[in-house]
Design a protein around this motif. Structure first.
Motif: not given
Ligand SMILES: [Zn+2]
Length: 219
Positions: A84, A88, A90-91, A94, A147, A154, A166-168, A173, A217
């Motif tokens: 991930i 990704l 931008e993430v 997790v 994703f 998310k 997932i999140g910044a 998250a 995201r």
């Protein structure tokens, strides 16, 4: 950021996730991006109630240990986290849970429909990634593919396994995992009593106008 600070943040996130009942014993895991090609991740087979910040393992995205207390290995699900973070950009964080209502839908390979603001806010409906043996690269590949298809999504379910949020940031998250579990519990209960009314495209468009779209995201 120094490793001590990163470890403290991941450890604190595990304690909050335990308080929210989203993770328990040693099931589930938490990862945080560190620089360009590393992550801090919860250790394998250490219960959250005895885990200390020093137990958090720092690895690179190929799974090589950069810094760890003797005897500590990264979570067996490190490949999921690494896939991930690699796929990704931008993430930043997790959270993987074995939360019970999410697992119920995962066991049915059934998506969680948009029946509430919680599911809408995390880019729902929440889809199910096809079954892959836990701990293998295929888990991460399936999650990343879903994703990538849906830039506002998310959270997703791993069939017969659990949930990925997932999140910044770790806080984001965590919130996503919480909203997903609320969505799953609400949907489960609604299916027990009858047929949940799923929000229509028009109703979702109206929510989007009033509340704004679920943020893409990283956007
Ligand atoms: Zn798992």
């Amino acid at each position: 950021m120094p490793f001590t600070e990163v470890r403290e943040q991941v450890w604190r996130a595990t304690q909050k996730l335990c308080e929210s009942n989203l993770i328990r014993l040693s099931a589930g895991n938490v990862g945080l991006r560190v620089g360009d090609d590393a992550l801090a991740i919860t250790p394998s087979a250490v219960r959250y109630d005895v885990m200390q910040p020093e137990d958090i393992v720092i690895i690179d995205l190929d799974g090589q240990v950069i810094d760890a207390r003797p005897g500590r290995r990264p979570s067996s699900e490190w490949r999921l986290h690494a896939a991930i973070l690699r796929g990704l950009p931008e993430v930043g964080a997790v959270v993987h849970t074995h939360s019970v209502y999410a697992m119920t839908f995962a066991a049915l390979a059934r998506e969680i429909p948009v029946i509430s603001l919680e599911v809408y806010a995390i880019g729902g409906p929440i889809p199910v990634a096809p079954y892959a043996c836990p701990g293998t690269e295929a888990v991460g590949a399936g999650a990343v593919a879903l994703f990538r298809e849906r830039p506002a999504l998310k959270a997703l379910l791993l069939q017969n396994h659990g949930l990925v949020a997932i999140g910044a940031t770790l806080d984001e998250a965590h919130e996503v995992a919480y909203d997903a579990e609320i969505g799953a519990q609400t949907a489960y209960q609604a299916y027990q009593l009858g047929t949940p009314v799923v929000l229509t495209d028009e109703q979702i468009a109206e929510i989007r106008r009033v509340y704004r779209a679920p943020a893409r995201r990283g956007g």
